[in-house]
Motif scaffolding. Structure first.
Motif, PDB file in Angstrom:
ATOM      1  N   VAL A   1      -8.533  30.811  -2.703  1.00  0.00           N
ATOM      2  CA  VAL A   1      -8.309  29.205  -3.408  1.00  0.00           C
ATOM      3  C   VAL A   1      -7.101  29.215  -4.250  1.00  0.00           C
ATOM      4  N   GLY A   2      -7.005  29.975  -4.998  1.00  0.00           N
ATOM      5  CA  GLY A   2      -6.029  30.338  -6.030  1.00  0.00           C
ATOM      6  C   GLY A   2      -5.605  28.908  -7.029  1.00  0.00           C
ATOM      7  N   TYR A   3      -6.594  28.809  -8.092  1.00  0.00           N
ATOM      8  CA  TYR A   3      -6.599  27.616  -8.951  1.00  0.00           C
ATOM      9  C   TYR A   3      -5.251  27.949  -9.770  1.00  0.00           C
ATOM     10  N   GLY A   4      -4.993  29.261 -10.190  1.00  0.00           N
ATOM     11  CA  GLY A   4      -3.868  29.243 -11.385  1.00  0.00           C
ATOM     12  C   GLY A   4      -4.219  29.264 -12.477  1.00  0.00           C
ATOM     13  N   ASP A   5      -5.477  29.109 -13.012  1.00  0.00           N
ATOM     14  CA  ASP A   5      -5.772  28.901 -14.305  1.00  0.00           C
ATOM     15  C   ASP A   5      -6.042  30.259 -15.130  1.00  0.00           C
TER      16      ASP A   5
ATOM     17  N   HIS B   1      -5.228  37.977 -21.738  1.00  0.00           N
ATOM     18  CA  HIS B   1      -5.617  36.900 -20.642  1.00  0.00           C
ATOM     19  C   HIS B   1      -6.792  36.495 -19.982  1.00  0.00           C
ATOM     20  N   PHE B   2      -7.549  37.630 -20.036  1.00  0.00           N
ATOM     21  CA  PHE B   2      -9.091  37.547 -19.422  1.00  0.00           C
ATOM     22  C   PHE B   2     -10.090  37.758 -20.657  1.00  0.00           C
ATOM     23  N   PRO B   3     -10.180  37.115 -21.515  1.00  0.00           N
ATOM     24  CA  PRO B   3     -11.006  37.289 -22.553  1.00  0.00           C
ATOM     25  C   PRO B   3     -12.550  37.886 -22.357  1.00  0.00           C
ATOM     26  N   THR B   4     -13.113  37.481 -21.186  1.00  0.00           N
ATOM     27  CA  THR B   4     -14.745  37.951 -20.965  1.00  0.00           C
ATOM     28  C   THR B   4     -14.617  38.563 -19.697  1.00  0.00           C
ATOM     29  N   VAL B   5     -15.531  39.022 -19.144  1.00  0.00           N
ATOM     30  CA  VAL B   5     -15.839  39.839 -17.898  1.00  0.00           C
ATOM     31  C   VAL B   5     -15.983  38.448 -17.149  1.00  0.00           C
TER      32      VAL B   5
ATOM     33  N   LEU C   1     -22.809  39.487   1.791  1.00  0.00           N
ATOM     34  CA  LEU C   1     -23.032  38.858   0.521  1.00  0.00           C
ATOM     35  C   LEU C   1     -22.958  39.903  -0.787  1.00  0.00           C
ATOM     36  N   LEU C   2     -23.838  40.833  -0.613  1.00  0.00           N
ATOM     37  CA  LEU C   2     -23.860  41.911  -1.530  1.00  0.00           C
ATOM     38  C   LEU C   2     -22.400  42.759  -1.752  1.00  0.00           C
ATOM     39  N   SER C   3     -21.773  43.194  -0.726  1.00  0.00           N
ATOM     40  CA  SER C   3     -20.576  43.627  -0.893  1.00  0.00           C
ATOM     41  C   SER C   3     -19.612  43.039  -1.276  1.00  0.00           C
ATOM     42  N   VAL C   4     -19.372  41.646  -1.008  1.00  0.00           N
ATOM     43  CA  VAL C   4     -18.483  40.631  -1.613  1.00  0.00           C
ATOM     44  C   VAL C   4     -18.764  40.456  -3.240  1.00  0.00           C
ATOM     45  N   SER C   5     -20.157  40.288  -3.544  1.00  0.00           N
ATOM     46  CA  SER C   5     -20.569  40.219  -5.010  1.00  0.00           C
ATOM     47  C   SER C   5     -20.069  41.526  -5.797  1.00  0.00           C
ATOM     48  N   ILE C   6     -20.442  42.867  -5.176  1.00  0.00           N
ATOM     49  CA  ILE C   6     -20.019  43.890  -5.805  1.00  0.00           C
ATOM     50  C   ILE C   6     -18.580  44.115  -6.055  1.00  0.00           C
ATOM     51  N   LEU C   7     -17.773  43.601  -4.887  1.00  0.00           N
ATOM     52  CA  LEU C   7     -16.350  43.824  -4.959  1.00  0.00           C
ATOM     53  C   LEU C   7     -15.751  42.908  -6.044  1.00  0.00           C
ATOM     54  N   MET C   8     -16.114  41.716  -6.312  1.00  0.00           N
ATOM     55  CA  MET C   8     -15.868  40.675  -7.233  1.00  0.00           C
ATOM     56  C   MET C   8     -16.033  41.157  -8.811  1.00  0.00           C
ATOM     57  N   ILE C   9     -17.415  41.606  -8.943  1.00  0.00           N
ATOM     58  CA  ILE C   9     -17.576  42.045 -10.033  1.00  0.00           C
ATOM     59  C   ILE C   9     -16.777  43.198 -10.299  1.00  0.00           C
ATOM     60  N   MET C  10     -16.248  44.198  -9.549  1.00  0.00           N
ATOM     61  CA  MET C  10     -15.441  45.559  -9.966  1.00  0.00           C
ATOM     62  C   MET C  10     -14.105  44.972 -10.378  1.00  0.00           C
ATOM     63  N   PHE C  11     -13.472  43.844  -9.558  1.00  0.00           N
ATOM     64  CA  PHE C  11     -12.209  43.430  -9.688  1.00  0.00           C
ATOM     65  C   PHE C  11     -12.332  42.663 -10.955  1.00  0.00           C
ATOM     66  N   GLY C  12     -13.409  41.708 -11.171  1.00  0.00           N
ATOM     67  CA  GLY C  12     -13.223  41.104 -12.405  1.00  0.00           C
ATOM     68  C   GLY C  12     -13.275  42.044 -13.513  1.00  0.00           C
ATOM     69  N   SER C  13     -14.140  43.025 -13.655  1.00  0.00           N
ATOM     70  CA  SER C  13     -14.051  43.884 -14.742  1.00  0.00           C
ATOM     71  C   SER C  13     -13.043  44.792 -14.880  1.00  0.00           C
ATOM     72  N   MET C  14     -12.291  45.053 -13.693  1.00  0.00           N
ATOM     73  CA  MET C  14     -11.094  45.850 -14.166  1.00  0.00           C
ATOM     74  C   MET C  14     -10.100  44.916 -14.606  1.00  0.00           C
ATOM     75  N   ILE C  15      -9.707  43.836 -14.301  1.00  0.00           N
ATOM     76  CA  ILE C  15      -8.641  42.755 -14.766  1.00  0.00           C
ATOM     77  C   ILE C  15      -9.095  42.481 -16.585  1.00  0.00           C
ATOM     78  N   HIS C  16     -10.338  42.411 -16.702  1.00  0.00           N
ATOM     79  CA  HIS C  16     -10.625  42.124 -18.009  1.00  0.00           C
ATOM     80  C   HIS C  16     -10.300  43.217 -18.902  1.00  0.00           C
ATOM     81  N   LEU C  17     -10.562  44.558 -18.342  1.00  0.00           N
ATOM     82  CA  LEU C  17     -10.364  45.726 -19.196  1.00  0.00           C
ATOM     83  C   LEU C  17      -8.535  45.975 -19.261  1.00  0.00           C
ATOM     84  N   ILE C  18      -7.925  45.641 -18.245  1.00  0.00           N
ATOM     85  CA  ILE C  18      -6.577  46.044 -18.180  1.00  0.00           C
ATOM     86  C   ILE C  18      -5.709  44.734 -19.080  1.00  0.00           C
ATOM     87  N   GLU C  19      -6.150  43.530 -19.025  1.00  0.00           N
ATOM     88  CA  GLU C  19      -5.472  42.196 -19.681  1.00  0.00           C
ATOM     89  C   GLU C  19      -6.532  41.563 -20.314  1.00  0.00           C
ATOM     90  N   PRO C  20      -7.290  42.236 -21.611  1.00  0.00           N
ATOM     91  CA  PRO C  20      -8.220  41.351 -22.210  1.00  0.00           C
ATOM     92  C   PRO C  20      -7.578  40.185 -23.038  1.00  0.00           C
TER      93      PRO C  20
END
Length: 337
Positions: free
Chosen positions: A59-63, A41-45, A20-39
């Motif tokens: 799951v892929g909601y597509g929002d 389309h991804f206005p917040t972290v 759970l800790l590994s998944v959380s770190i991974l999701m936070i890392m990728f979420g932060s990266m995509i926010h920095l690259i495309e601010p």
């Protein structure tokens, strides 16, 4: 040094917590990266983390969708890495749940509750006792310690099973004896009467040694071991052989009436109680006390004086200070002490 301590801490955690800790770190890392690259389309972290979780779990909601080439590369890496982590986490969590249920049935899990009753020995007497608790809606947490049973279906019985020797400190600590309220020790039916009593006495000593003030009820089969059981620390002794002999004796004089059913129902539906008389009953006779007790739904059957028991004494017997009355009371009026 800090990294080494973190690695030690990380690998001492349970596997489900590590995942759970590994998944959380991974999701936070990728979420932060995509926010920095495309601010734009991804206005917040948080939006980035939301996208990472939805994408990583397939799951892929597509929002939220990355539009740049580098954003899509990050999404591909997330799907490859995150999808495997999430799937592995869910599989591990399911396996841990199944293993926990198996350990419960096999008596491997420690009991962590308090004010419970420990019963030693899995036999027909234990089963009937648990059924009595159930029939009379008596809320009581039961922990069973038994060494001869390999598995007990915990869903079918209102108890927590501990597999182990009843004289073992480890088994008693697994049952959390220091926070238990009562211990009931039943005689082992697989042993001879003498061996069963010796085993019971050892169990009494072990329980008393682990909890000096716990209330111990023990089944003793032979007269010779009665005093030893008291010396070992038993508060109450149940002489099952004496009881059975009395049943046989009563049945000799009743050809058709099922005396055993009457006595069994009495013991199931009624509770034997005693209490020291109040000052206002001193000098009153037994008949007067019986009438007073009936108004409270208590059936007076005897008295105790100087540790001597008198069952059905003469109605004209006057009571003295310090006498105790013995009476029957419906079980549904009894509160466990």
């Amino acid at each position: 040094m800090l990294w080494h301590k973190f690695i030690q801490f990380y690998f001492h955690l349970p596997v489900t917590v590590r995942l759970l800790l590994s998944v959380s770190i991974l999701m936070i890392m990728f979420g932060s990266m995509i926010h920095l690259i495309e601010p734009i389309h991804f206005p917040t972290v948080f939006d980035g983390i939301w996208w990472a979780i939805v994408t990583g779990s397939t799951v892929g909601y597509g929002d939220y969708v990355p539009l740049s080439a580098i954003g899509k590369v990050i999404a591909i890496l997330l799907i490859l890495a995150g999808g495997g982590f999430v799937t592995f986490y869910m599989a591990t969590l399911s396996a841990s749940t199944i293993k926990y249920e198996q350990d419960l049935s096999e008596g491997k899990n420690q009991y962590t509750g308090t004010n419970h009753t420990i019963i030693i020995g899995w036999n027909e007497r234990t089963r009937q006792l648990i059924e009595m608790f159930k029939d009379h809606n008596i809320e009581m947490d039961i922990v069973l310690i038994d060494h001869s049973t390999q598995k007990i279906a915990y869903r079918q019985h209102r108890l927590h099973f501990i597999s182990g020797e009843p004289t073992s400190d480890h088994a008693l600590q697994q049952a959390n004896i220091k926070h238990a309220k009562h211990v009931i020790i039943t005689a082992d039916p697989t042993l001879t009467e003498e061996e069963a009593d010796r085993q019971t006495i050892l169990s009494i000593i072990a329980n008393r040694g682990n909890h000096a003030s716990i209330h111990i009820i023990a089944e003793i089969l032979t007269e010779t071991q009665k005093k030893n059981a008291v010396r070992a620390g038993a508060n109450v002794l149940v002489r099952s052989n004496n009881f059975m002999s009395s049943l046989f004796f009563q049945s000799l004089f009743q050809k058709d009436l099922q005396v055993t059913d009457i006595i069994a129902n009495t013991l199931t539906e009624q509770q034997f109680c005693y209490e020291v008389i109040d000052d206002d009953l001193i000098g009153k006779n037994f008949f007067f006390c019986a009438q007073q007790m009936l108004h409270k739904r208590k059936w007076l059957i005897g008295m105790m004086r100087n540790e001597e028991m008198f069952l059905h004494p003469d109605f004209t017997l006057e009571l003295k200070k310090g006498d105790s009355l013995i009476y029957l009371k419906p079980v549904n009026q009894i509160q466990l002490k």
